[in-house]
Scaffold this motif. Sequence first.
Motif, PDB file in Angstrom:
ATOM      1  N   ALA A  77      16.088 -12.922   2.314  1.00 39.04           N
ATOM      2  CA  ALA A  77      17.314 -12.124   2.213  1.00 39.04           C
ATOM      3  C   ALA A  77      17.283 -11.195   1.001  1.00 39.04           C
ATOM      4  O   ALA A  77      17.755 -10.061   1.067  1.00 39.04           O
ATOM      5  CB  ALA A  77      18.524 -13.047   2.128  1.00 39.04           C
ATOM      6  N   LYS A  99      20.114  -2.014  -0.080  1.00 37.88           N
ATOM      7  CA  LYS A  99      20.186  -2.793   1.150  1.00 37.88           C
ATOM      8  C   LYS A  99      19.340  -2.036   2.177  1.00 37.88           C
ATOM      9  O   LYS A  99      19.649  -0.873   2.491  1.00 37.88           O
ATOM     10  CB  LYS A  99      21.662  -2.822   1.574  1.00 37.88           C
ATOM     11  N   ARG A 118      23.491 -11.524   5.645  1.00 37.13           N
ATOM     12  CA  ARG A 118      22.287 -12.102   5.066  1.00 37.13           C
ATOM     13  C   ARG A 118      22.406 -11.961   3.554  1.00 37.13           C
ATOM     14  O   ARG A 118      22.778 -10.904   3.066  1.00 37.13           O
ATOM     15  CB  ARG A 118      21.078 -11.319   5.581  1.00 37.13           C
ATOM     16  N   TYR A 140      19.169  -6.946   7.528  1.00 33.20           N
ATOM     17  CA  TYR A 140      18.843  -6.189   6.321  1.00 33.20           C
ATOM     18  C   TYR A 140      18.324  -7.154   5.276  1.00 33.20           C
ATOM     19  O   TYR A 140      18.432  -8.367   5.426  1.00 33.20           O
ATOM     20  CB  TYR A 140      20.077  -5.440   5.801  1.00 33.20           C
ATOM     21  N   LYS A 141      17.695  -6.586   4.248  1.00 32.62           N
ATOM     22  CA  LYS A 141      17.367  -7.396   3.082  1.00 32.62           C
ATOM     23  C   LYS A 141      17.803  -6.624   1.850  1.00 32.62           C
ATOM     24  O   LYS A 141      17.932  -5.401   1.879  1.00 32.62           O
ATOM     25  CB  LYS A 141      15.883  -7.761   3.031  1.00 32.62           C
ATOM     26  N   TYR A 142      18.080  -7.374   0.766  1.00 32.60           N
ATOM     27  CA  TYR A 142      18.399  -6.734  -0.499  1.00 32.60           C
ATOM     28  C   TYR A 142      17.122  -6.597  -1.303  1.00 32.60           C
ATOM     29  O   TYR A 142      16.390  -7.577  -1.471  1.00 32.60           O
ATOM     30  CB  TYR A 142      19.407  -7.573  -1.287  1.00 32.60           C
TER      31      TYR A 142
END
Lengths: 423, 423
Positions: free
Chosen positions: A369, B115, A401, B412-414
């Motif tokens: 994440a 993001k 997420r 999504y990923k941070y």
Amino acid sequence: MSTDSITELVVDIAKRARRASLELAALSTETKNRFLLDLAQRLVNETDAIIQANAQDLNNAKESGLSLPMTERLTFTPERIQSMAEGVKQVAALPDPVGVEIERLSPPKGFDLRKIRVPMGVIGIIYESRPNVTIDCAILCLKSGNASILRGGKEAFHSNMKLAAIIQEALRANGIHEDAVQFIPTTDRAALTVLLKQDDTIHCIIPRGGESLIRFTVENSRIPVIKHYTGVCSIYVDASADADMAESILINSKCQRPSVCNSAENLIIHQDASAQLPRLAKALHDHGVELRVDTHAKALLNASGLPLVNATDADFATEYTDLIISIAVVPDIQAAIALINANSSGHTESIVTEDTSAAQRFLTEVDSAAVFHNASTRFSDGFEFGLGAEIGISTDRLHARGPMGLNELCTYKYVIHGTGEIR
Amino acid sequence: MSTDSITELVVDIAKRARRASLELAALSTETKNRFLLDLAQRLVNETDAIIQANAQDLNNAKESGLSLPMTERLTFTPERIQSMAEGVKQVAALPDPVGVEIERLSPPKGFDLRKIRVPMGVIGIIYESRPNVTIDCAILCLKSGNASILRGGKEAFHSNMKLAAIIQEALRANGIHEDAVQFIPTTDRAALTVLLKQDDTIHCIIPRGGESLIRFTVENSRIPVIKHYTGVCSIYVDASADADMAESILINSKCQRPSVCNSAENLIIHQDASAQLPRLAKALHDHGVELRVDTHAKALLNASGLPLVNATDADFATEYTDLIISIAVVPDIQAAIALINANSSGHTESIVTEDTSAAQRFLTEVDSAAVFHNASTRFSDGFEFGLGAEIGISTDRLHARGPMGLNELCTYKYVIHGTGEIR
């Protein structure tokens, strides 16, 4: 209570929450904030009564031999109540997520089409011992226009019932539907099972607690669940890592608060950076960290005289939440990424490197994440991300997420303003 | 096949999909598009072979007495294959959703936090008779960087197996992991049950089919499900509606294609607009629509001489997918909104009105994925919304609501780019 009357109770709570949610969706920001500020004041005013209810829980905890850390988490003090009230005021100060235009689309026929953020509807929160979760979750749901159904653990039952009563008073005093926040007044497991089947009226379940609670929820729910599993986070020290930075990020990630989910559990080190390993291991040891090492790391550390434990494969997938770390040495970045993707809980990982292309590869290929380059995993947090508040950190992929703030408690709707368009 | 070997087969498929998904996430747009254009060409080249496989299914359909509409949906012709190939080319032309920066955040400590849109991972698609779904879903998943596991219905088994083989050839020819798209080579129900438990390796299930398939999926899945339930859509003709516009939107919404989910099933009319009802009812009747009326509507239409059927309460929650409409007259907009929120499937509703504040109230308070002012419900569609393609229309609230395009197949990923930050 009989199973029938528990079913009746829970079904009724869910239906009433659904009705309240339709009103809440159209509630003004002013009304929501007035309620929150009033609630904050009431919590402070009712400090004595909260502590009295809490004393009953603490008494039961003593009798049932609840562990010291669990008892500590259960305990209210005037300072903790004050700080809980401050948290409520902070949420009042956050921007209202509801009604915000997220996107303006460009449909081929040219009509006016917008994606607008709206509340989900009804959110069920299932949690364990800490009673302040009752307030935290109720206020985040309400600020995001959602009705909430709270189901706390038996250890905090009396504290929770008192907090729920204060919330009810504040709702009534501010003209908000009193079913906007409901607490389930029984700790019978049957109530939970019934709750998880109300997919006609409840739109989302968020379990906050240990792995067994989450697993029970997933296996029994017909309602979509947003899981907040463990954090098995890794620090990867790449071939070109700066040694000072690697040490500082590693120690911060592992030791600043080892009990939380964004602390590091694994150190993975590129063999070309293995000269850094003795220094890193010593720093960890000096901070009281037990070192669990794979065979390669062990060979490199044997001369150090530091106490070493042999790591098992399972150790690299374990959330210690304690001053313990697993250490592996890998031949290249590909092996590091593979080790992480095979063992991580998908929470947060960080690479320490001076090599931009290695960083880019890590950030792309590590499937978690939050992926960091040259920063502590401890930043994986709603406040640190600037979300203002968080209801938890999702290890799921759907909907939310990572850190979940007010926006993530919402869904959206598509709104068309037409002028008589037909197909 | 024995239950054990089915379990083994499905678990293996899921594990291989997960491994493939980690490669797919980093695949270049060029490679994905080259694969899609090649696949389009192969579908056309293999027209005869596809029609031959399809003939086996059509033969079985005849023997088992499959209904004519179902058989029609099952049938491939060279034209349909050509149009399927065109659809593949269109997806190649769409922008790649992966790697796009969705948002740049402002964390209090000031580090660089973004993001980024990334694939979900592994998506399981469960569908019924139409074999072109095999291609539609495979290409949307692949373009969005996801591995897919396809589970089609038994009626189209031979057609699906042939299409799956063509996809495999195209994957291999373009150097993409051959487990990127897998088709489950058995129609045994046990395979579905096993599939729905693979929550360690599969991240999302999308069922496309009738209500019983979706219900089975929700009740048996440990994996998050995005549901595409029925569309019970309503047209509300408000007090101030323009009569010509009301008729044109109503007829388009109900009659242009009554079998699809975004067609209207209910007409709700404000009593102050009841003078419009005879005209609207006549227009519906002229288009062959059966009129199911509540008592108030019946009283207003008795003099018209049109054939009327008494509507039951359940009719207002029914998706007819046919030339039938339920008609209710309400005292005010509040009653219209309440009727919709109690009966709608949360898909699409439209208000016809010249009154901006009534429109705003309807758009805010009606709790559906798409809410329209003065436009036909038939626009509730991925292509009409400009999403380029759709995998379906979600009646869920979590993750994706309404038409689901490529973006909605992603999570999504941070990503943090730091300079050694610690807490």
